[in-house]
Design an enzyme around this catalytic site. Structure first.
Site, PDB file in Angstrom:
ATOM      1  N   ASP A  62       0.888  -1.023   0.294  1.00 48.22           N
ATOM      2  CA  ASP A  62      -0.396   0.269  -0.142  1.00 48.22           C
ATOM      3  C   ASP A  62       1.175   1.377   0.056  1.00 48.22           C
ATOM      4  OD1 ASP A  62      -2.226   1.964   0.248  1.00 48.22           O
ATOM      5  OD2 ASP A  62      -1.750   1.799   2.473  1.00 48.22           O
ATOM      6  N   SER A  63      -0.273   2.269   0.168  1.00 49.61           N
ATOM      7  CA  SER A  63       0.973   3.653  -0.037  1.00 49.61           C
ATOM      8  C   SER A  63       1.745   3.699   1.665  1.00 49.61           C
ATOM      9  CB  SER A  63       0.204   4.217  -0.680  1.00 49.61           C
ATOM     10  OG  SER A  63      -1.379   4.974   0.307  1.00 49.61           O
ATOM     11  N   TYR A 115      -0.948   8.164  -2.087  1.00 53.94           N
ATOM     12  CA  TYR A 115      -0.725   8.272  -3.760  1.00 53.94           C
ATOM     13  C   TYR A 115      -2.225   8.734  -3.975  1.00 53.94           C
ATOM     14  CZ  TYR A 115       2.786   4.669  -3.463  1.00 53.94           C
ATOM     15  OH  TYR A 115       4.165   3.372  -3.300  1.00 53.94           O
ATOM     16  N   GLY A 116      -3.049   9.341  -3.492  1.00 54.84           N
ATOM     17  CA  GLY A 116      -4.106   9.334  -3.077  1.00 54.84           C
ATOM     18  C   GLY A 116      -4.901  10.555  -4.546  1.00 54.84           C
ATOM     19  N   CYS A 138      -4.618  -1.387  -1.962  1.00 52.94           N
ATOM     20  CA  CYS A 138      -4.720  -0.167  -2.332  1.00 52.94           C
ATOM     21  C   CYS A 138      -5.275   0.336  -2.973  1.00 52.94           C
ATOM     22  CB  CYS A 138      -3.630   0.146  -2.073  1.00 52.94           C
ATOM     23  SG  CYS A 138      -3.406   1.985  -2.682  1.00 52.94           S
ATOM     24  N   THR A 169      -6.202   3.174  -3.890  1.00 48.96           N
ATOM     25  CA  THR A 169      -5.811   4.067  -5.317  1.00 48.96           C
ATOM     26  C   THR A 169      -4.668   3.522  -5.943  1.00 48.96           C
ATOM     27  OG1 THR A 169      -5.720   5.464  -3.536  1.00 48.96           O
ATOM     28  CG2 THR A 169      -4.275   5.931  -5.734  1.00 48.96           C
ATOM     29  N   GLU A 229      -4.237   8.632   8.675  1.00 47.09           N
ATOM     30  CA  GLU A 229      -2.821   8.603   9.557  1.00 47.09           C
ATOM     31  C   GLU A 229      -1.808   9.506  10.492  1.00 47.09           C
ATOM     32  OE1 GLU A 229       0.023   7.805   7.491  1.00 47.09           O
ATOM     33  OE2 GLU A 229      -1.405   7.351   6.054  1.00 47.09           O
ATOM     34  N   CYS A 270     -11.180   2.537   0.540  1.00 47.69           N
ATOM     35  CA  CYS A 270      -9.867   2.877   0.679  1.00 47.69           C
ATOM     36  C   CYS A 270      -9.718   1.637   2.030  1.00 47.69           C
ATOM     37  CB  CYS A 270      -9.687   3.978   0.768  1.00 47.69           C
ATOM     38  SG  CYS A 270      -7.888   4.395   1.390  1.00 47.69           S
ATOM     39  N   THR A 271      -8.209   2.167   1.579  1.00 46.93           N
ATOM     40  CA  THR A 271      -7.826   0.645   2.896  1.00 46.93           C
ATOM     41  C   THR A 271      -7.288   1.471   3.831  1.00 46.93           C
ATOM     42  OG1 THR A 271      -5.937   0.702   2.057  1.00 46.93           O
ATOM     43  CG2 THR A 271      -6.764  -1.029   1.267  1.00 46.93           C
ATOM     44  N   HIS A 272      -7.755   2.844   4.194  1.00 49.59           N
ATOM     45  CA  HIS A 272      -7.621   3.184   5.432  1.00 49.59           C
ATOM     46  C   HIS A 272      -8.432   3.246   5.921  1.00 49.59           C
ATOM     47  CE1 HIS A 272      -3.576   4.822   3.617  1.00 49.59           C
ATOM     48  NE2 HIS A 272      -3.475   5.412   4.807  1.00 49.59           N
TER      49      HIS A 272
HETATM   50  N1  DGL Z   1      -4.592   3.281   1.289  1.00 52.08           N
HETATM   51  C1  DGL Z   1      -5.022   3.925  -0.335  1.00 52.08           C
HETATM   52  C2  DGL Z   1      -5.849   3.757  -0.461  1.00 52.08           C
HETATM   53  O1  DGL Z   1      -6.782   2.517  -0.481  1.00 52.08           O
HETATM   54  C3  DGL Z   1      -5.210   5.698   0.753  1.00 52.08           C
HETATM   55  C4  DGL Z   1      -4.293   6.692   1.040  1.00 52.08           C
HETATM   56  C5  DGL Z   1      -2.998   7.068  -0.521  1.00 52.08           C
HETATM   57  O2  DGL Z   1      -3.654   8.161  -0.715  1.00 52.08           O
HETATM   58  O3  DGL Z   1      -2.296   6.678  -0.376  1.00 52.08           O
HETATM   59  O4  DGL Z   1      -6.389   4.085  -1.548  1.00 52.08           O
END
Ligand code: DGL
Length: 272
Positions: A11-12, A43-44, A74, A76, A153, A187-189
């Site tokens: 993931d990012s 990354y998003g 991720c 994204t 985060e 999104c995995t967050h």
């Molecule tokens: N975990 C990323 C996702 O699932 C989001 C975080 C990011 O923007 O890098 O999209």
């Protein structure tokens, strides 16, 4: 290929750990190697070219570890770079979009599905396109929630936190008005905010966690290809990051749902 090899997950940054938590539940005997690109998160908000470049480097690092499958945990990366990864990799690959969409399409009763994700994910319409391919009658409502990534985060996730409640209301009010009965956490967050999201959406909306669906899907793919380990020993995951391990370790426990007692190693991702 040896079935003793690990499953590579990336993931990012921290978000993919919410998927790792599910992998450890679903596939406890499989070795997981995780890479979080903490030096280049998020990354998003980045361009397609940059996300593609980063995703390929991340996957190359995992291949260098001799993994038997690569999982982009991720939303994204899965949305923007999924096709490039699938073409470039010599081992089975999955992102989070397809497994999640299968489940959402099965779960919805009123055919109205909400999708929340980063800006890059929502702009790609990846979930919407996939869902409507599965069933053209589905109505899909998308909402980018970029502030969710920063909240998570920073560990600001409690359902009673005033800031969390305000941001959740701001982003989700329209989806609620649209009467979605299924909401994809794209999104995995976002699973870390699921209590607050669920409080706001109410009992009428089922939340779909992309991590869990992806772990089940990976189990199916590896099983079909005869690549599941036969070793019954419970494995210890390995963690790699591209920035200092300290910051990662302090928040990682929240995502994993347990104390982060594992070693975390910093690597130079630009080499890959
Ligand atoms: N975990 C990323 C996702 O699932 C989001 C975080 C990011 O923007 O890098 O999209």
């Amino acid at each position: 290929m040896s079935s003793k090899n690990a499953i590579g997950v990336f993931d990012s940054g921290l978000g993919g750990l919410s998927a790792v938590r599910e992998f450890l539940r679903v596939l406890p005997n499989e070795k997981i190697i995780y890479f979080g690109d903490t030096g280049r998160v998020p990354y998003g908000t980045r361009s397609r070219e940059t996300i593609n470049k980063y995703a390929l480097q991340d996957a190359r690092f995992l291949l260098d570890k001799n993994v038997k499958m690569v999982v982009a945990a991720c939303g994204t990366v899965s949305s923007v770079a999924g096709n490039a990864l699938e073409e470039a990799l010599s081992v089975p690959y999955t992102g989070v979009v397809n497994p999640t969409c299968y489940t959402a399409a099965r779960v919805t009763k009123n055919g109205r599905i909400g999708v929340i994700g980063t800006s890059a994910t929502v702009n790609s319409h990846s979930y919407k396109l996939r869902l409507q391919k599965l069933d053209p009658a589905l109505e899909v409502f998308e909402q980018a929630c970029p502030l969710f990534v920063s909240l998570v985060e920073n560990g600001i996730i409690h359902r009673d936190d005033q800031i969390v409640r305000l941001v959740v209301r701001r982003y989700l009010a329209e989806l609620k008005e649209n009467g979605v009965d299924t909401l994809i956490l794209g999104c995995t967050h976002f699973p870390l905010l699921s209590e607050a999201v669920s409080d706001f959406m109410g009992e009428g909306a089922t939340l779909i966690d992309s991590g869990r669906e992806t772990a089940l899907y990976a189990q199916k793919v590896l099983g079909e290809q005869g690549l599941l380990t036969e070793d019954t020993e419970i494995k210890t995951p390995e963690f790699f990051v591209s920035d200092t391990p300290e910051g990662f370790k302090s928040v990682a426990g929240l995502f994993l749902g347990r104390d982060m007692e594992h070693a975390v190693t910093q690597i130079d991702i630009e080499q890959y």
